[in-house]
Design an enzyme around this catalytic site. Structure first.
Site, PDB file in Angstrom:
ATOM      1  N   GLU A  59     -40.755  13.461 -62.764  1.00 56.98           N
ATOM      2  CA  GLU A  59     -40.285  14.533 -63.652  1.00 56.98           C
ATOM      3  C   GLU A  59     -40.038  15.821 -62.883  1.00 56.98           C
ATOM      4  OE1 GLU A  59     -42.807  12.505 -63.941  1.00 56.98           O
ATOM      5  OE2 GLU A  59     -43.533  12.301 -65.999  1.00 56.98           O
ATOM      6  N   ALA A 169     -49.537 -29.504 -46.453  1.00 56.39           N
ATOM      7  CA  ALA A 169     -49.873 -29.754 -45.049  1.00 56.39           C
ATOM      8  C   ALA A 169     -50.073 -31.247 -44.873  1.00 56.39           C
ATOM      9  CB  ALA A 169     -51.163 -29.023 -44.670  1.00 56.39           C
ATOM     10  N   ALA A 171     -52.168 -34.507 -43.418  1.00 61.81           N
ATOM     11  CA  ALA A 171     -53.622 -34.727 -43.470  1.00 61.81           C
ATOM     12  C   ALA A 171     -54.307 -34.053 -42.274  1.00 61.81           C
ATOM     13  CB  ALA A 171     -53.917 -36.216 -43.493  1.00 61.81           C
ATOM     14  N   TRP A 177     -43.078 -25.819 -40.100  1.00 62.50           N
ATOM     15  CA  TRP A 177     -42.972 -24.990 -41.284  1.00 62.50           C
ATOM     16  C   TRP A 177     -42.556 -25.868 -42.459  1.00 62.50           C
ATOM     17  CZ3 TRP A 177     -44.911 -20.340 -40.939  1.00 62.50           C
ATOM     18  CH2 TRP A 177     -44.916 -19.682 -39.699  1.00 62.50           C
TER      19      TRP A 177
HETATM   20  C1  AOF Z   1     -45.996  10.926 -64.134  1.00 62.02           C
HETATM   21  N1  AOF Z   1     -44.928  10.818 -63.302  1.00 62.02           N
HETATM   22  O1  AOF Z   1     -43.946  10.095 -61.450  1.00 62.02           O
HETATM   23  C2  AOF Z   1     -46.158   9.424 -61.864  1.00 62.02           C
HETATM   24  C3  AOF Z   1     -47.256   9.499 -62.768  1.00 62.02           C
HETATM   25  O2  AOF Z   1     -52.624  11.988 -58.170  1.00 62.02           O
HETATM   26  P1  AOF Z   1     -51.338  12.246 -58.919  1.00 62.02           P
HETATM   27  O3  AOF Z   1     -51.182  13.679 -59.324  1.00 62.02           O
HETATM   28  O4  AOF Z   1     -50.126  11.702 -58.204  1.00 62.02           O
HETATM   29  O5  AOF Z   1     -51.460  11.453 -60.318  1.00 62.02           O
HETATM   30  C4  AOF Z   1     -51.439  10.053 -60.330  1.00 62.02           C
HETATM   31  C5  AOF Z   1     -51.458   9.575 -61.761  1.00 62.02           C
HETATM   32  O6  AOF Z   1     -50.362  10.144 -62.471  1.00 62.02           O
HETATM   33  C6  AOF Z   1     -51.277   8.070 -61.861  1.00 62.02           C
HETATM   34  O7  AOF Z   1     -52.527   7.396 -61.875  1.00 62.02           O
HETATM   35  C7  AOF Z   1     -50.547   7.931 -63.185  1.00 62.02           C
HETATM   36  O8  AOF Z   1     -51.438   8.005 -64.277  1.00 62.02           O
HETATM   37  C8  AOF Z   1     -49.663   9.159 -63.197  1.00 62.02           C
HETATM   38  N2  AOF Z   1     -48.413   8.858 -62.510  1.00 62.02           N
HETATM   39  N3  AOF Z   1     -47.107  10.238 -63.878  1.00 62.02           N
HETATM   40  O9  AOF Z   1     -45.959  11.667 -65.097  1.00 62.02           O
HETATM   41  C9  AOF Z   1     -44.956  10.118 -62.191  1.00 62.02           C
HETATM   42  N4  AOF Z   1     -46.245   8.727 -60.713  1.00 62.02           N
HETATM   43 ZN    ZN Z   2     -46.895  13.480 -63.612  1.00 61.53          ZN
END
Ligand code: AOF
Ligand code: ZN
Length: 382
Positions: A59, A169, A171, A177
């Site tokens: 985003e 494989a 025996a 391969w």
């Molecule tokens: C989003 N957009 O592109 C992603 C998300 O450690 P951080 O800040 O990178 O957060 C990781 C967490 O954020 C990940 O476990 C998931 O819940 C979310 N990922 N969220 O809005 C993104 N990659």
């Molecule tokens: Zn995010």
């Protein structure tokens, strides 16, 4: 059609976000692959995808590209925007501050730190929120992240190569391969998307495998040509620590874990640690490492997708333990005869009613071989 129904244009824009997310296939680990498209009056004004953990979320990249044109726009995001401070600040805040009017998100983030709260934050700020558009496609991007977040286990694919009569494989153990160079190249791509590759000590002693990715970034779609290629963890299931300190995989870049369960001889442990391994002891399950305990530890270590590349004992134990989500079977067009070894050791399977049902999801020809994608049927997880 009601006002809430997505239009063909909405579908196409979310499909574009899914394609963007897929560019992160080989790099986002342990984070999910996420894509975002921002649209203003029918024009795409910004788009982006999450490249790697610690770097900007999809985003924020799309918002930066759109600049002031983000105000009043519609965002198409493959995953619910995060609302927590992780390695990066919350995306909800960035969308709100940029003045985005509507957010289409394909699926809720299964991360308990988000899980609906991101959507609630957007709604509370007056943003229109729609969910579920191309949800199946969005879920397909992140089976490992979703399974780890919702069940505490990684998503496990078991890769197998066999002759047309299901033999892996001779025996004597001779196996190089079975499948063609085309299938082996396909396996290289498969390895590159996984967080860890798991094998058994039998395979290690027999084949001395490298279990690494030997592709360059230029061979992996979505990667910059000069980006370093991530090596999945290599995990050897080795109940009694029989791995030789000179095993090839111990000398390779990346992390190698040796999972044992018998009380470890400290001298062997030190020897293996000196050779570069991380030795980890697990509970015992019928004389083998408890695979469920191993898998849940891997999930705690943020391992999303596991590729099991191993022989019939470990593959059989993982299958009957209900730990395999998907089978990838390369079938080569030759016969090895009934003296050769089979795919799975499945003790106690004597009657037709004991068979393990499988569902075929895909069949494809890879060079001279066939590649089958399969899932265990419901009775498979016993
Ligand atoms: C989003 N957009 O592109 C992603 C998300 O450690 P951080 O800040 O990178 O957060 C990781 C967490 O954020 C990940 O476990 C998931 O819940 C979310 N990922 N969220 O809005 C993104 N990659
Ligand atoms: Zn995010």
């Amino acid at each position: 059609m009601t006002a809430a129904d997505p239009t063909a244009a909405d579908q196409e824009l979310m499909a574009r976000a899914v394609r963007l997310a897929a560019r992160g296939l080989f790099t986002t680990d342990p984070n999910p692959r996420v894509g975002c498209v921002l649209v203003q009056a029918g024009d795409v004004v910004g788009e982006g995808w999450h490249r790697r953990a610690g770097e900007a979320h999809a985003e924020r990249i799309a918002l930066a590209a759109a600049g002031p044109r983000a105000r009043g726009s519609t965002a198409y995001v493959t995953l619910e925007p995060c609302c927590h401070q992780g390695r990066t600040p919350p995306c909800t805040q960035a969308l709100i501050e940029a003045g985005v009017a509507t957010v289409h998100c394909a699926m809720v983030d299964p991360n308990p730190l988000v899980f609906g709260q991101g959507l609630a934050a957007l709604r509370a700020a007056g943003i229109q929120v729609r969910t579920g558009l191309l949800e199946a496609e969005a879920r397909g991007l992140n089976p490992g992240f979703i399974k780890r977040m919702s069940s505490g286990l990684p998503y496990c694919r078991c890769k197998l190569a066999a002759s047309l009569d299901g033999r892996t494989a001779m025996a004597s153990g001779e196996s190089r391969w079975i499948s063609s160079e085309f299938s082996r190249l396909d396996v290289q791509h498969l390895r590159a998307r996984h967080s860890a590759i798991v094998t058994g000590v039998g395979t290690l002693l027999g084949d001395n495998p490298s279990l690494n990715v030997r592709l360059a970034a230029a061979d992996l779609p979505g990667m910059e040509p000069d980006e370093p290629v991530r090596q999945p963890w290599r995990v050897v299931v080795d109940t009694r620590l029989r791995t030789p300190a000179g095993a090839r995989l111990l000398g390779l870049p990346g992390i190698t874990v040796i999972a044992c369960s018998a009380p470890a001889d400290q001298r062997r442990v030190s020897q293996l640690e000196l050779a570069g391994a991380r030795v980890k002891q697990f509970p015992d399950h019928h004389g083998l490492v408890d695979l469920r305990a191993l898998m849940s530890w891997l999930a705690e270590e943020e391992i999303n997708e596991v590729l099991l590349e191993t022989g019939p004992i470990l593959a059989g134990a993982a299958l009957t333990g209900g730990l395999i989500d998907e089978l990838i079977l390369y079938l080569a067009p030759h016969l090895m005869g009934d003296g050769a070894r089979g795919l799975f050791q499945l003790p106690g399977l004597e009657h037709m009613e004991h068979r393990i049902p499988l569902i075929i999801d895909d069949v494809r020809r890879i060079g001279p071989d066939l590649r089958l994608l399969l899932r265990p049927g419901t009775a498979g997880a016993r």
